[in-house]
Design an enzyme around this catalytic site. Structure first.
Site, PDB file in Angstrom:
ATOM      1  N   TRP A 127       4.762  -0.041   1.785  1.00  0.00           N
ATOM      2  CA  TRP A 127       5.856  -0.529   0.951  1.00  0.00           C
ATOM      3  C   TRP A 127       7.135   0.138   1.462  1.00  0.00           C
ATOM      4  O   TRP A 127       7.177   1.369   1.575  1.00  0.00           O
ATOM      5  CB  TRP A 127       5.564  -0.126  -0.494  1.00  0.00           C
ATOM      6  N   ASP A 207      -1.107   6.068  -4.775  1.00  0.00           N
ATOM      7  CA  ASP A 207      -0.193   5.159  -5.461  1.00  0.00           C
ATOM      8  C   ASP A 207      -1.003   3.956  -5.960  1.00  0.00           C
ATOM      9  O   ASP A 207      -1.515   3.169  -5.158  1.00  0.00           O
ATOM     10  CB  ASP A 207       0.901   4.721  -4.468  1.00  0.00           C
ATOM     11  N   LYS A 242       3.080  -4.573 -12.809  1.00  0.00           N
ATOM     12  CA  LYS A 242       2.386  -5.799 -12.395  1.00  0.00           C
ATOM     13  C   LYS A 242       1.235  -6.131 -13.347  1.00  0.00           C
ATOM     14  O   LYS A 242       1.096  -7.268 -13.781  1.00  0.00           O
ATOM     15  CB  LYS A 242       1.819  -5.653 -10.970  1.00  0.00           C
TER      16      LYS A 242
HETATM   17  C1  LMR Z   1       7.314  -5.373  -3.962  1.00  0.00           C
HETATM   18  O1  LMR Z   1       6.868  -4.701  -3.038  1.00  0.00           O
HETATM   19  O2  LMR Z   1       7.729  -6.533  -3.815  1.00  0.00           O
HETATM   20  C2  LMR Z   1       7.331  -4.787  -5.345  1.00  0.00           C
HETATM   21  O3  LMR Z   1       6.674  -3.573  -5.382  1.00  0.00           O
HETATM   22  C3  LMR Z   1       8.684  -4.727  -5.930  1.00  0.00           C
HETATM   23  C4  LMR Z   1       9.534  -3.638  -5.360  1.00  0.00           C
HETATM   24  O4  LMR Z   1      10.061  -2.852  -6.142  1.00  0.00           O
HETATM   25  O5  LMR Z   1       9.698  -3.578  -4.136  1.00  0.00           O
END
Ligand code: LMR
Length: 391
Positions: A127, A207, A242
């Protein structure tokens, strides 16, 4: 002084929300930010949450401050779902509420740094905000490949990263529904990871942002529980954004498992001080709604059923993509195996730009798609667009 600031790029993922909204084409397809959508393309509030909100509206007596730890009823109500029957690991786990999973990741990393961690091992891709938070907190990062070319999680890469690591290092792992690849470690791999963490002494930060969106509420925390059973201490970042559909209400929790229960007061006093300096107190509403759901058997059943239907729908979308076989030169069959909202398509920058420009298909610059953005009304159009740009 403020003249000295250099302009910063908008967060690429969040910028997609606005770009998509500004696109006037009615047939545009939003596969960007990770938000669940139903088969009609909407993101309704869970009905269990609506019931809880109704109850809060009539019964909540005060909105006076709660303190940096937030709503501890919420924090504790979640624990059996995350940690299982022995939810406190014999009094070794404690937690606090945070503003979303992001707040929990930030708090965990800041606490790790305060405890002397210098370096964090992180699988890539990850992420994008993980790297941003790590940089902001000021921790060194060492990366390893998360996935192999065959579409499975690359345990050898993690093993090599851990081989050169030890006390003073932490490793950031995705508990389930890996973001962005959707490729999770298998149960056997998690068992091995747990032993590798014990032998190296590397501190795990897990996480868990998507519990229940992959294989099921229990299945999705298999790895977390395997690690916690083995290691002396661990940090856990949790998001309800989510799995309770509370995105903008920012509902998360940070948990810590200490070697001994009597260390928890000191650890949590550090976490509270960090929270106070960062955001003082988390927003209350979403956590209170989750607590209300989890304290009521009827609302809990309703929530679990809603979550199961989300999971089933994402499985159906994945099966449909996989069943299409190829889209141009792309092999879509591996998409059937992933978990959760995300998958990465091996598209280059030009192809991603062409999908946006010529077909109104919005996805992250990494080629990540949110599979929940696909539904019976747009999936064929999407596959046709992919075939055209990836021929
Ligand atoms: C995503 O990866 O799209 C979600 O976790 C929202 C975010 O805050 O990035």
């Amino acid at each position: 002084m403020l003249d000295r600031l250099d302009p910063q790029h908008a967060d690429a993922l969040l910028a997609l929300i606005k770009m998509y909204a500004d696109d006037p084409r009615p047939a545009k397809i939003d596969l960007g930010v990770g938000v669940y959508r139903t088969d009609d393309g909407s993101t309704p509030v869970f009905s269990a949450i609506k019931s809880a909100e109704g109850q809060l509206l009539t019964e909540q007596k005060s909105k006076a401050y709660l303190g940096p730890e937030g709503d501890m009823g919420f924090v504790h109500a979640l624990m059996p779902y995350i940690f299982g029957e022995n939810a406190t690991m014999h009094g070794r786990i404690q937690g606090m509420q945070t503003p979303g999973g992001t707040g929990a990741v930030r708090l965990a990393l800041a606490l790790a740094k305060q405890a002397g961690v210098k370096r964090v091992l992180m699988g890539v891709p990850s992420w994008p905000n993980h790297a941003q938070i790590l940089a902001d907190v000021g921790l060194e990062v060492a990366t390893f490949q998360h996935a192999s070319a065959d579409g499975s999680a690359d345990l050898d890469a993690l093993r090599s990263a851990l081989d050169g690591a030890g006390a003073g290092d932490a490793v950031l792992l995705h508990g389930c529904c890996h973001n962005p690849t959707g490729i999770d470690y298998t149960h056997d791999q998690w068992d091995e990871i747990a032993s590798m963490l014990v032998s190296t002494g590397v501190l795990p930060l897990i996480d868990v942002a998507y519990q229940g969106l992959g294989q099921g509420m229990e299945e999705d925390v298999y790895g977390l529980r395997a690690v916690l059973k083995a290691v002396p201490e661990a940090l856990i970042a949790y998001s309800c954004d989510k799995n309770f559909g509370l995105y903008r209400d920012r509902v998360g929790a940070f948990y810590v498992m200490a070697q001994k229960g009597d260390q928890l007061d000191t650890i949590m006093s550090n976490a509270n001080a960090l929270a106070r300096a960062n955001w003082s107190m988390p927003p209350d509403h979403g956590g209170a709604a989750v607590r209300t759901v989890l304290r009521d058997a009827g609302m809990t059943d309703e929530w679990r059923a809603e979550l199961a239907s989300m999971r089933d729908r994402m499985r159906d979308v994945r099966a449909k993509l996989a069943g299409a076989g190829n889209a141009g030169s792309l092999d879509l069959t591996s998409l059937g195996k992933g978990n959760g909202l995300f998958a990465v398509l091996p598209l280059d920058k030009q192809q991603i730009a062409a999908l946006r420009r010529d077909h109104g298909v919005y996805m992250a610059g990494s080629g990540r798609i949110n599979v929940a953005g696909l539904h019976s009304g747009n999936i064929d159009t999407f596959i046709a667009a992919l075939s055209e740009v990836a021929n």
